[in-house]
Design an enzyme around this catalytic site. Structure first.
Site, PDB file in Angstrom:
ATOM      1  N   HIS A 111      29.100   5.804  26.937  1.00  0.00           N
ATOM      2  CA  HIS A 111      28.085   5.993  27.972  1.00  0.00           C
ATOM      3  C   HIS A 111      27.444   4.653  28.300  1.00  0.00           C
ATOM      4  O   HIS A 111      26.725   4.080  27.494  1.00  0.00           O
ATOM      5  CB  HIS A 111      27.025   6.981  27.495  1.00  0.00           C
ATOM      6  CG  HIS A 111      27.601   8.328  27.179  1.00  0.00           C
ATOM      7  ND1 HIS A 111      28.237   8.596  25.985  1.00  0.00           N
ATOM      8  CD2 HIS A 111      27.652   9.468  27.904  1.00  0.00           C
ATOM      9  CE1 HIS A 111      28.658   9.850  25.989  1.00  0.00           C
ATOM     10  NE2 HIS A 111      28.313  10.404  27.143  1.00  0.00           N
ATOM     11  N   HIS A 150      26.270   7.825  34.325  1.00  0.00           N
ATOM     12  CA  HIS A 150      25.952   8.314  32.984  1.00  0.00           C
ATOM     13  C   HIS A 150      27.093   8.040  31.994  1.00  0.00           C
ATOM     14  O   HIS A 150      26.864   7.789  30.821  1.00  0.00           O
ATOM     15  CB  HIS A 150      25.682   9.831  33.045  1.00  0.00           C
ATOM     16  CG  HIS A 150      25.715  10.506  31.729  1.00  0.00           C
ATOM     17  ND1 HIS A 150      24.578  10.730  30.976  1.00  0.00           N
ATOM     18  CD2 HIS A 150      26.751  10.999  31.005  1.00  0.00           C
ATOM     19  CE1 HIS A 150      24.923  11.336  29.856  1.00  0.00           C
ATOM     20  NE2 HIS A 150      26.232  11.515  29.850  1.00  0.00           N
ATOM     21  N   GLU A 210      10.898  27.266  14.169  1.00  0.00           N
ATOM     22  CA  GLU A 210      11.875  27.042  13.094  1.00  0.00           C
ATOM     23  C   GLU A 210      12.684  25.772  13.318  1.00  0.00           C
ATOM     24  O   GLU A 210      12.929  24.993  12.399  1.00  0.00           O
ATOM     25  CB  GLU A 210      12.832  28.250  12.981  1.00  0.00           C
ATOM     26  CG  GLU A 210      12.159  29.561  12.610  1.00  0.00           C
ATOM     27  CD  GLU A 210      11.515  30.271  13.810  1.00  0.00           C
ATOM     28  OE1 GLU A 210      11.756  29.837  14.965  1.00  0.00           O
ATOM     29  OE2 GLU A 210      10.784  31.254  13.593  1.00  0.00           O
ATOM     30  N   HIS A 267      16.503  41.572  11.787  1.00  0.00           N
ATOM     31  CA  HIS A 267      15.964  40.686  10.757  1.00  0.00           C
ATOM     32  C   HIS A 267      16.836  40.614   9.505  1.00  0.00           C
ATOM     33  O   HIS A 267      16.523  39.855   8.594  1.00  0.00           O
ATOM     34  CB  HIS A 267      14.557  41.145  10.361  1.00  0.00           C
ATOM     35  CG  HIS A 267      13.508  40.769  11.362  1.00  0.00           C
ATOM     36  ND1 HIS A 267      13.663  40.992  12.709  1.00  0.00           N
ATOM     37  CD2 HIS A 267      12.303  40.166  11.222  1.00  0.00           C
ATOM     38  CE1 HIS A 267      12.597  40.559  13.352  1.00  0.00           C
ATOM     39  NE2 HIS A 267      11.760  40.042  12.478  1.00  0.00           N
TER      40      HIS A 267
HETATM   41  C1  LIG Z   1      22.571  19.476  22.454  1.00  0.00           C
HETATM   42  C2  LIG Z   1      23.435  18.702  23.397  1.00  0.00           C
HETATM   43  N1  LIG Z   1      23.914  19.312  24.485  1.00  0.00           N
HETATM   44  C3  LIG Z   1      24.745  18.647  25.306  1.00  0.00           C
HETATM   45  C4  LIG Z   1      25.114  17.365  25.065  1.00  0.00           C
HETATM   46  C5  LIG Z   1      26.088  16.644  25.969  1.00  0.00           C
HETATM   47  N2  LIG Z   1      25.370  15.621  26.743  1.00  0.00           N
HETATM   48  C6  LIG Z   1      25.352  14.342  26.374  1.00  0.00           C
HETATM   49  S1  LIG Z   1      24.438  13.382  27.393  1.00  0.00           S
HETATM   50  C7  LIG Z   1      24.058  14.696  28.364  1.00  0.00           C
HETATM   51  C8  LIG Z   1      23.171  14.522  29.580  1.00  0.00           C
HETATM   52  C9  LIG Z   1      21.935  13.853  29.176  1.00  0.00           C
HETATM   53  O1  LIG Z   1      21.193  13.470  30.279  1.00  0.00           O
HETATM   54  P1  LIG Z   1      20.067  12.380  30.082  1.00  0.00           P
HETATM   55  O2  LIG Z   1      19.339  12.638  28.840  1.00  0.00           O
HETATM   56  O3  LIG Z   1      19.302  12.341  31.345  1.00  0.00           O
HETATM   57  O4  LIG Z   1      20.865  11.057  29.846  1.00  0.00           O
HETATM   58  P2  LIG Z   1      21.300   9.992  30.948  1.00  0.00           P
HETATM   59  O5  LIG Z   1      22.074  10.740  31.994  1.00  0.00           O
HETATM   60  O6  LIG Z   1      20.056   9.408  31.472  1.00  0.00           O
HETATM   61  O7  LIG Z   1      22.166   9.036  30.197  1.00  0.00           O
HETATM   62  C10 LIG Z   1      24.656  15.849  27.894  1.00  0.00           C
HETATM   63  C11 LIG Z   1      24.511  17.182  28.533  1.00  0.00           C
HETATM   64  C12 LIG Z   1      24.569  16.763  23.897  1.00  0.00           C
HETATM   65  N3  LIG Z   1      24.868  15.518  23.553  1.00  0.00           N
HETATM   66  N4  LIG Z   1      23.726  17.435  23.105  1.00  0.00           N
END
Ligand SMILES: Cc1ncc(C[n+]2csc(CCOP(=O)(O)OP(=O)(O)O)c2C)c(N)n1
Length: 672
Positions: A35, A265, A414, A476
């Protein structure tokens, strides 16, 4: 964006931030994955943070009073790796950057705790880092109250993206931090309005500023590419009496053709576009080449903290010897010498008095003797204190006016609790434990998994561990949760049968340094099955012969927790009919697996019929029934094969066929 204007306004800053951008582009291109956009967008914020605010010393990366930097947006790992390399962390060499995301490299796809110094926590599952940070900040408060400001006085900085703030766990974290006025927690939000699918507005219209403010935070809004604004915001944030969120308006993939788009991204590997971006930055050196003057400037930043660290060491040396020893011992995760003695004395007393207790109540009794000798424990519960039996008399309550309190009312959170407990464990000096119902391991699970992955000894106290909880019904009643917990690598799952095994389980859970524990405890009362006192911790062996067969051994009954009582009753039935029956208690499969073959063979010899009984699904029991010298046709499982029901516990055990009679019948049917 007018890059020229940015560059000329602050040329020195620009060169340092560009080093991060260029290294990121090069590493992602070399890996052909990763990224790029997030590090390129947040390079300015990170540069000012490291240059002017963060207290750290690459030569002593674990200096206890360093500021903590948490990259919650873990996909932007190249931001962290670039910073560690540029500031001079010895293990983050240029080769590590060149091997980004490759086998054996420290530079994993997402930052992995323990892979390189300077990585404070494993991030990547979005939201975890910001939720960890609450535990870091609480730990700092607790430790400051314990040791004084001259040895504990540091900040926790977090970079979080839109994704972190969308994840539900962030709400738990933000509201906890606000409630507790964790004023040394500073979150830098990468406000770039981009996620993978497109602009954030595709799926969200939250007013983040209003959201944080309503939870009790201070908020500062800045241009995340303006170093003076970044510096001023950080200066102001440090002075506040609330946690601060700095909303940094940034451009993802700044200066690249993909700037401000979701394409930015991901991995930006197009050679022409990379060249164009570097040209726009005024960056003329080859791949992975940082001009000597820029590297030197970064190294100066890296060297800035050494004097502060040395001054801290001098102050630390003035602490009374006892305090220093406790500090060092708890950071090394060593248990106090007294622990073993108090547990032994407790076990002796309990085997003599043989109380009938729910293991959750046993757990409280154990904690009553352990907490006074282990000042590093911090307990809590997600709004089930009376049910989880997690609070003992001497802990005090952590609050804004009692920072030394060792009990946290986590509220109905939790997941936030589990993540924050991980943060406490990672901070050092604290052994966190926290409770909820066993079936809500589901709600805490992402953080439980990360504890296992990170090799940190967080203790999850999970009560109401089967249909034995009765009338609350199937919502539960956990049935699959033991299996899920046991399927998680590097996790000890304890299901103690009585007060003695509960004490032994706690002793192991609090002595281990690299493995989290799940304590699966009953709501319903259980008899003491270990009425003969043994100083040795039998639970540490995972499984052991509780009662051996009288006469020829024809049957081995295996059970955990509340079903050990049933196995013992089944043994009585079988023995009365002349069928020699051994009962093996198996409070922790994982520890039994760690024993050598000879011991396992002594406990589970080949030959006899085997029946396992556990009030959960049978998934996983094959390992002990037909594995380990067992045979499929001579073994059986008595337990659940679906969800429970709402009724008194006694009725449920009868209706679901988990009875001594059923176990005895099953065993007899297998004897040829
Ligand atoms: C719990 C989780 N769900 C999905 C992902 C896959 N994922 C990685 S980055 C991202 C988008 C994140 O967007 P943002 O925080 O705005 O990052 P940016 O685009 O600015 O780099 C996703 C959905 C992940 N890493 N963790």
């Amino acid at each position: 964006m007018d890059l020229k204007a940015l560059a000329t306004a602050n040329p020195d800053h620009w060169a340092k931030a560009t080093a991060i951008r260029a290294l990121t582009l090069d590493a992602v291109a070399a890996a052909n994955s990763g990224h790029s956009g997030m590090p390129m967008g947040m390079a300015d914020v990170a540069t000012v943070l490291f240059e002017k605010h963060l207290n750290f010393d690459p030569t002593q990366p674990n200096w206890p009073d360093r500021d903590r930097f948490i990259l919650s947006a873990g996909h932007g790992s190249m931001l962290l790796y670039s910073l560690l390399h540029l500031t001079g962390y010895a293990d983050m060499t240029l080769d590590e950057l060149k091997n980004f995301r490759q086998w054996g490299a420290r530079t994993a796809g997402h930052p992995e705790y323990g892979h390189a110094s300077g990585i404070e926590t494993t991030t990547g599952p979005l939201g975890q880092g910001i939720a960890n940070s609450v535990g870091f900040a609480m730990a700092e408060e607790i430790q400051r109250a314990t040791y004084g400001k001259k040895v504990v006085d540091h900040y926790t900085y977090v970079i979080a993206g839109d994704g972190c703030l969308m994840e539900g766990v962030s709400q738990e974290a933000i509201t906890l931090a606000g409630r507790h006025q964790l004023s040394k927690l500073i979150v830098l939000w990468d406000n770039n309005n981009i996620t993978i699918d497109g602009p954030v507005t595709l799926s969200d219209r939250t007013d983040q500023v209003g959201r944080f403010k309503s939870a009790g935070w201070a908020v500062i809004e800045i241009d995340g590419h303006n170093p003076a604004e970044i510096d001023a915001a950080l200066t102001q944030a440090k002075k506040g009496n609330k946690p601060t969120m700095v909303a940094c308006k940034t451009h993802i993939a700044l200066g690249h053709a993909a700037q401000d788009t979701s394409k930015g991204h991901g991995a930006l590997t197009d050679a022409d576009q990379m060249a164009a971006a570097k040209a726009a930055y005024g960056w003329t050196t080859g791949p992975f080449e940082v001009p000597a003057d820029v590297k030197a400037a970064w190294e100066t930043i890296g060297a800035r903290g050494a004097a502060t660290r040395r001054a801290w060491e001098e102050r630390f040396d003035t602490l009374p010897r006892g305090k220093r020893e406790t500090f060092n011992r708890t950071y090394a995760l060593d248990v106090p010498k007294k622990l073993s003695a108090v547990v032994k004395a407790f076990k002796k007393q309990m085997s003599e008095t043989a109380p009938k207790l729910a293991t959750r109540a046993s757990s409280e009794k154990v904690l009553e003797v352990i907490n006074p000798v282990m000042a590093e424990t911090v307990g809590g519960s997600a709004d089930l204190t009376g049910s989880n039996n997690t609070k003992t008399s001497d802990l005090g309550v952590f609050d804004t006016d009692s920072r030394g309190g060792r009990y946290v009312y986590w509220g109905v959170r939790e997941h936030g609790m589990a993540a924050a407990m991980n943060g406490m464990a990672l901070h050092g000096g604290i052994r966190p434990y926290g409770g909820t119902f066993m079936c809500f391991t589901d709600y805490a699970r992402p953080s439980m998994r990360l504890a296992a992955l990170m090799k940190i000894p967080t203790v999850f106290v999970m009560t109401h561990d089967s249909i034995g909880l009765g009338e609350d019904g199937p919502t539960h009643q956990p049935v699959e949760h033991l299996a899920i917990s046991r399927a998680t690598p590097n996790t000890y799952v304890f299901r103690p049968a009585d007060t003695i095994e509960t004490a032994e389980a706690w002793e192991v859970a609090l002595s281990t340094k690299e493995t989290p524990s799940v304590l699966s405890l009953t709501r319903q009362g259980l008899p003491t099955v270990r009425t003969e006192h043994k100083t040795k911790n039998l639970t540490a062996q995972g499984a052991y012969v509780l009662v051996d067969a009288d006469g020829k051994r024809q049957v081995i009954l295996m059970a955990t927790g509340s079903e050990v009582e049933i196995a013992l009753a089944a043994r009585d039935i079988l023995q009365a009919q002349g069928i020699g029956t051994r009962v093996v208690s198996m409070p922790c499969w994982e520890l039994f697996e760690e024993q050598d073959e000879a011991y396992r063979k002594r406990v589970l010899p080949g030959g006899p019929v085997r029946v396992a009984v556990e009030a959960g699904i049978g998934f996983g029991w094959d390992r002990w029934l037909s594995g380990e010298r067992g045979r499929r046709e001579k073994s059986a499982f008595v337990g659940m094969d679906g969800f429970g029901a709402s009724a008194p516990a006694g009725t449920l055990y009868k209706e679901f066929g988990i009875t001594a009679e059923a176990v005895a019948e099953k065993a007899k049917s297998l004897i040829k």
